[in-house]
Design a protein around this motif. Sequence first.
Motif, PDB file in Angstrom:
ATOM      1  N   ILE A   1       0.835  -1.206   0.000  1.00  0.00           N
ATOM      2  CA  ILE A   1       0.000   0.000   0.000  1.00  0.00           C
ATOM      3  C   ILE A   1       0.869   1.256   0.000  1.00  0.00           C
ATOM      4  O   ILE A   1       0.507   2.266  -0.600  1.00  0.00           O
TER       5      ILE A   1
ATOM      6  N   ALA B   1       0.587   3.930  -3.035  1.00  0.00           N
ATOM      7  CA  ALA B   1       0.163   5.278  -2.662  1.00  0.00           C
ATOM      8  C   ALA B   1       1.203   6.327  -3.053  1.00  0.00           C
ATOM      9  O   ALA B   1       0.870   7.363  -3.648  1.00  0.00           O
TER      10      ALA B   1
ATOM     11  N   CYS C   1       1.468   7.005  -6.793  1.00  0.00           N
ATOM     12  CA  CYS C   1       0.444   7.936  -7.262  1.00  0.00           C
ATOM     13  C   CYS C   1       0.724   9.365  -6.799  1.00  0.00           C
ATOM     14  O   CYS C   1       0.456  10.325  -7.532  1.00  0.00           O
TER      15      CYS C   1
ATOM     16  N   PHE D   1       2.860  10.690   4.410  1.00  0.00           N
ATOM     17  CA  PHE D   1       1.921   9.741   3.812  1.00  0.00           C
ATOM     18  C   PHE D   1       2.159   8.330   4.337  1.00  0.00           C
ATOM     19  O   PHE D   1       1.206   7.596   4.622  1.00  0.00           O
ATOM     20  N   THR D   2       3.411   7.947   4.454  1.00  0.00           N
ATOM     21  CA  THR D   2       3.712   6.615   4.974  1.00  0.00           C
ATOM     22  C   THR D   2       3.222   6.460   6.407  1.00  0.00           C
ATOM     23  O   THR D   2       2.644   5.433   6.778  1.00  0.00           O
TER      24      THR D   2
ATOM     25  N   LEU E   1      -0.567   6.091   6.446  1.00  0.00           N
ATOM     26  CA  LEU E   1      -0.976   4.767   5.986  1.00  0.00           C
ATOM     27  C   LEU E   1      -0.719   3.706   7.051  1.00  0.00           C
ATOM     28  O   LEU E   1      -1.566   2.823   7.286  1.00  0.00           O
TER      29      LEU E   1
END
Length: 264
Positions: free
Chosen positions: A59, A63, A66, A104-105, A108
């Motif tokens: 994921i 992610a 993108c 972002f990591t 997530l």
Amino acid sequence: MNLTSVRSTIRNALKAWTFILQDYSLLAFHSIRSIFSDKRYVTDLVEQMDVIGVGSLRIVFVALLCVGGSIVLNSAAQFSRFGETVLTGDAVSLAIVRELGPVFTALLVAGRNATAMASELGSMLVTEQVDAIRVFGIDPIVRLMTPRVLATVLVLPLLVAVGDCAGLFGGFLVASLTLHLSARLFLTRAISALVFGDLCMGFTKPIVFGFIISTVGCYQGFRVKGGTEGVARATIGAFVEASVTVLVVDLFLTRLLLYMFNLS
């Protein structure tokens, strides 16, 4: 509602938040101290590293792939207007490595693993498995929380590194299709734009974020009340509190690191 009741409500809310902060701080300190204790559960640590690291790898890659492409799409028009499309690599690398990759990591992993920690530990607490561990003379913090905290702190920087590479790759794919940039030009600009301070920022943040995510998730799990409904509330609370805390800490940590490495 009169002024006295308003003051009383504010005072009670401050007392409650102070208690929660104190309780969380003590639990987090206990987990840190347990890392240096004589009892170490290496098998649990490796298992948690596999669950958090390998389990989140896909994921994170998709992610950030993108995200890297989205940065190019948003900046391509502006760079093309001024004839500076070669700066696309600079923009992608700086945005991904400094900020978007770690944040972002972390979000997530918070959504995937902080909730899992809260629900798993909460279920063990409700079904009295934690009490059974205490009966055998084992500290639940050392046995259940410390491996999760240490695993998250160790694994999150590696996930960020994978995410950064995925973001650069996604940016290159979109840049090559929309701006017709060559791989050599894009990667050269992306790498040359980075300095030592950027890398330190990119890999200091995930260590802090990993500690926040794991301790908040475990705290919510160990403080479950109200049976299965409490487990559900703890799961939601773990994600919300971990995510908001990561974003708030990121604001101040970014300012501190920019000042330390003279990048502002």
